[in-house]
Scaffold this motif. Structure first.
Motif, short mmCIF file in Angstrom:
data_model
loop_
_atom_site.label_atom_id
_atom_site.label_comp_id
_atom_site.label_asym_id
_atom_site.label_seq_id
_atom_site.Cartn_x
_atom_site.Cartn_y
_atom_site.Cartn_z
N MET A 108 -6.99 -18.15 26.22
CA MET A 108 -7.07 -19.12 25.10
C MET A 108 -5.81 -19.04 24.24
O MET A 108 -5.11 -18.03 24.22
N ILE A 110 -4.55 -19.48 20.28
CA ILE A 110 -4.99 -19.59 18.88
C ILE A 110 -3.74 -19.72 18.02
O ILE A 110 -2.88 -18.82 18.00
N LYS A 112 -2.15 -20.68 14.15
CA LYS A 112 -2.34 -20.96 12.73
C LYS A 112 -1.13 -21.77 12.28
O LYS A 112 -0.01 -21.26 12.24
N THR A 120 -9.18 -15.62 10.04
CA THR A 120 -10.11 -15.52 11.17
C THR A 120 -11.14 -14.48 10.76
O THR A 120 -10.79 -13.33 10.48
N HIS A 123 -14.83 -9.92 13.21
CA HIS A 123 -15.82 -9.99 14.30
C HIS A 123 -15.48 -8.98 15.39
O HIS A 123 -14.37 -8.42 15.42
N ASP A 125 -15.51 -9.12 19.58
CA ASP A 125 -15.60 -10.15 20.63
C ASP A 125 -16.93 -10.07 21.37
O ASP A 125 -17.48 -11.10 21.78
N TRP A 141 -3.53 -9.85 23.09
CA TRP A 141 -3.14 -10.81 22.04
C TRP A 141 -1.62 -10.80 21.98
O TRP A 141 -1.01 -9.86 21.47
N MET A 154 -2.81 -9.52 13.47
CA MET A 154 -4.15 -8.94 13.70
C MET A 154 -4.35 -7.65 12.91
O MET A 154 -3.41 -6.87 12.73
N HIS A 200 -6.97 -5.03 22.92
CA HIS A 200 -8.08 -4.42 22.19
C HIS A 200 -9.35 -4.47 23.02
O HIS A 200 -9.54 -5.35 23.86
N HIS A 206 -12.08 -6.79 14.45
CA HIS A 206 -10.77 -7.30 14.06
C HIS A 206 -10.88 -8.60 13.28
O HIS A 206 -11.95 -9.22 13.22
N SER A 208 -7.87 -11.64 11.12
CA SER A 208 -6.50 -11.89 10.68
C SER A 208 -6.53 -12.73 9.41
O SER A 208 -7.46 -13.52 9.20
N ARG A 217 2.07 -19.78 13.69
CA ARG A 217 1.73 -18.43 14.19
C ARG A 217 1.01 -18.63 15.51
O ARG A 217 -0.19 -18.79 15.56
N ILE A 221 -3.84 -15.53 24.20
CA ILE A 221 -4.79 -14.44 24.41
C ILE A 221 -5.37 -14.51 25.82
O ILE A 221 -5.72 -15.60 26.29
#
Ligand code: AKG
Length: 257
Positions: A108, A110, A112, A120, A123, A125, A141, A154, A200, A206, A208, A217, A221
Motif C-alpha cells: 500500500m 500512504i 500525507k 495516523t 494502532h 496492525d 515502511w 513513524m 515493524h 505505532h 504518526s 510525505r 509499505i
C-alpha cells in the motif's frame, strides 16, 4: 545492497523492540524511479478506483486531496512493481526477520499531502486482520521523502509486540481507521532519509503525526507473513481489499466498537 541485509544486532533489536531501521534499502536513483510511479498514482494517471481512500476521513472530507491518501495494492495496478528492487529486497529482509516462508501479503501507499496535518491514529496492525494461528508478520515502511517529526515520521512503542494487543475502536466511522489508546511518551520517533525504511512487527503499536510542511510525505509499505497464513486469510475471503475494496478489515477479538 546485497543479502544478507541485516546484522545480528539488527535482528536482535527487531525481536527485542518490535521494529528495526534499515538504512538505504534503496539508492537515490532507485528512489527517484519509485517517486515517478508514486506520483502517477497520486495524480490519478494510474487509476485506482475504490482502492484509494482517505485514512484520515475521521476528520471529515477535504476537497483538494485526502487528509491521508491510502492506496491499497499498488502492485495490482502496476505488476512490474513486484519484480522491482523494493519488493525483492524487502522480502529478503523479511525472510531474515520472520523466516524463509515469508511472502508478501499486501502492499500500500500512504501519503500525507502538504499541510494536511492529520495524524495516523495509534494502532497495532494486527487489529485490522483476522486472528491467525501464526501471528508472525513484518511490515516495511519505506520513506520516499525524508520522514521527519514535522511531516509525520513513524513512532513505535518499543516492546509492545510482546504484550497483549490493546482494545481498538473506529476512529470515527465503521470501516475507517482504527485506534487504540497510547501516547508519544511511550514511543520512539524514527526519522528517515529517503530510501531508508523500518520493519515493524504486526503487533507493534505505532502512529504518526500530521504533515505540517509544504512537501509530500510519501511512504510505500509492504507487509509480509508466512505463506501458509496468507493462504488461510484468503480461504476466509480476506485479501486486504484486493478484490473487494470495502473489505479491508474483519472484526476480530481485539475490536471493541
Ligand atoms: O504512514 C503512516 O502514517 C502510517 C503507516 C502505518 O500505519 C503502517 O504502515 O502500518
Amino acid at each position: 545492497m546485497h543479502p544478507p541485509y541485516l546484522t545480528a544486532a539488527q535482528k536482535a533489536f527487531y525481536h527485542e523492540h518490535g521494529f528495526v531501521v534499515v538504512e538505504q534499502l534503496l539508492s537515490p536513483a532507485e528512489v527517484a524511479a519509485y517517486l515517478q510511479i508514486y506520483d502517477d498514482f497520486l495524480s490519478g494517471k494510474i487509476e485506482t478506483g475504490n482502492s484509494r481512500a482517505d485514512l484520515g476521513a475521521y476528520l471529515g472530507e477535504r476537497k483538494a486531496t485526502e487528509n491521508i491518501t491510502q492506496i491499497m495494492w499498488p502492485s495490482a495496478f502496476v505488476p512490474e512493481l513486484l519484480s522491482m528492487v523494493y519488493h525483492q529486497r524487502a522480502l529478503a529482509v523479511s525472510k531474515e526477520l520472520i523466516g524463509e516462508d515469508a511472502a508478501m501479503d499486501f502492499d500500500m501507499l500512504i501519503n500525507k499531502a502538504p499541510h494536511t496535518n492529520t495524524l495516523t491514529p495509534w494502532h497495532q496492525d494486527e487489529a485490522y486482520w483476522p486472528d491467525l494461528p501464526d501471528k508472525k508478520a513484518s511490515s516495511c515502511w519505506l520513506a520516499l521523502d525524508q520522514a521527519t517529526l514535522e511531516n509525520g515520521c513513524m513512532w513505535f512503542v518499543p516492546g509492545s509486540h510482546k504484550k497483549a494487543i490493546r482494545p481498538h475502536r473506529y476512529a470515527a466511522r465503521p470501516g475507517g481507521a482504527l485506534l487504540c489508546d497510547a501516547t508519544e511518551e511511550e514511543a520512539t520517533a524514527i526519522t528517515l532519509e529517503p530510501g531508508s525504511c523500518t520493519f515493524h512487527d504486526g503487533r507493534t503499536l505505532h502512529y504518526s503525526r500530521g504533515n505540517t510542511t509544504p512537501h509530500q510525505r510519501r511512504a510505500f509499505i509492504i507487509n509480509f507473513r508466512p505463506a501458509a497464513m496468507i493462504a488461510l486469510e484468503r480461504a476466509q475471503g480476506f485479501d486486504h481489499g484486493k478484490n473487494n475494496a470495502g473489505d479491508r478489515q474483519l472484526k476480530n477479538s481485539h475490536f471493541r466498537n
